[in-house]
Scaffold this active site. Sequence first.
Site, PDB file in Angstrom:
ATOM      1  CG  ASP A  27       2.243  -6.229  -9.369  1.00 15.74           C
ATOM      2  OD1 ASP A  27       2.241  -6.525  -8.094  1.00 15.74           O
ATOM      3  OD2 ASP A  27       3.946  -5.724  -9.473  1.00 15.74           O
ATOM      4  CD  GLU A  40       8.750  -4.578   0.597  1.00 15.64           C
ATOM      5  OE1 GLU A  40       8.848  -5.140   1.970  1.00 15.64           O
ATOM      6  OE2 GLU A  40       8.330  -5.477  -0.273  1.00 15.64           O
ATOM      7  CB  ILE A  54      12.242   2.792  -5.887  1.00 12.44           C
ATOM      8  CG1 ILE A  54      13.222   2.687  -6.029  1.00 12.44           C
ATOM      9  CG2 ILE A  54      11.570   3.932  -4.890  1.00 12.44           C
ATOM     10  CD1 ILE A  54      14.241   3.902  -6.232  1.00 12.44           C
ATOM     11  CB  SER A  56       9.922   2.199 -14.865  1.00 14.75           C
ATOM     12  OG  SER A  56       9.724   2.443 -13.120  1.00 14.75           O
ATOM     13  CG  ASP A  57       5.850  -0.859 -10.950  1.00 14.71           C
ATOM     14  OD1 ASP A  57       5.351   0.459 -12.424  1.00 14.71           O
ATOM     15  OD2 ASP A  57       5.290  -1.364 -10.541  1.00 14.71           O
ATOM     16  NE  ARG A  58       0.663  -0.863 -14.919  1.00 18.19           N
ATOM     17  CZ  ARG A  58      -0.500  -0.183 -15.934  1.00 18.19           C
ATOM     18  NH1 ARG A  58      -0.225   0.620 -15.572  1.00 18.19           N
ATOM     19  NH2 ARG A  58      -1.356  -0.733 -16.460  1.00 18.19           N
ATOM     20  CB  THR A  86     -17.474  -6.680  12.415  1.00 20.90           C
ATOM     21  OG1 THR A  86     -18.481  -6.221  12.692  1.00 20.90           O
ATOM     22  CG2 THR A  86     -16.875  -5.241  11.417  1.00 20.90           C
TER      23      THR A  86
END
Length: 248
Positions: free
Chosen positions: A124, A11, A7, A104-106, A178
């Site tokens: 990441d 996304e 989570i 916690s994703d890390r 630009t």
Amino acid sequence: MIIVGDIGNTETKICLVNSKNKIIKRISINTKKINFSSLKKSLYSLGIKNKLINKCLFCSVVPKSFVIVKNFFNKVYKVKCHELKNLDLNRLIKIKVNYKQVGSDRLANAISAINNKDSFIILDFGTATTFDVLIKNTYRGGVIAPGVKLSLSTLTDKATQIPHISLRKTNKIIGSNTISAVRAGFFWGYEGLIDNIINLIKKETKMSFKIIITGGFSNLFKNSTKTKVTLNKDITINGLIKASTLIK
């Protein structure tokens, strides 16, 4: 069957994993749109309406969304949904930082990479651009920089004369308009940021590392930096699969 999911701020990825720890189906949901209805529709699309889920494990940086997911699996599938940081991760990895302040994703990324032999920097490209340092079996912390997409969106939202653009590699540093100027600034700016931070980590630790990249813009930079990198789009999910063995 096992359900694992990530989570994120933008996304949410949910994967169905078989008894051989292989991902067999996956879906993605806009995290802001997570509710019982969207979860039911998405999970049924995985074909698990009548299948037994033995374990359920998520990593989450959005606590409110995890509560919805947790309650959903408990009510609909009668299975307890765990959050990675609530498991006894010391059985898999040593963590030498403030545990409460690490996403916690890390940690899932680090658990996926760990082999007790090599040291890694895991880069990441998410909402933030993160660099995590894994020295053999020990997570030593990392670096958090602004995310590429977030920075680009902020610029185009705040600067009325800069249009919304897609980011891609440019061969020239000097833009002739630009759009090409913004693309050059972001591409070469982040290329320099990546190499510089990796080199500074090596200098500070006096060690060499294998570099793993993942996340949304990893394809863009995989062949562009001076540092040799390995692309692994499923590193977070694979870390969750590995950690699911801790669930009894």
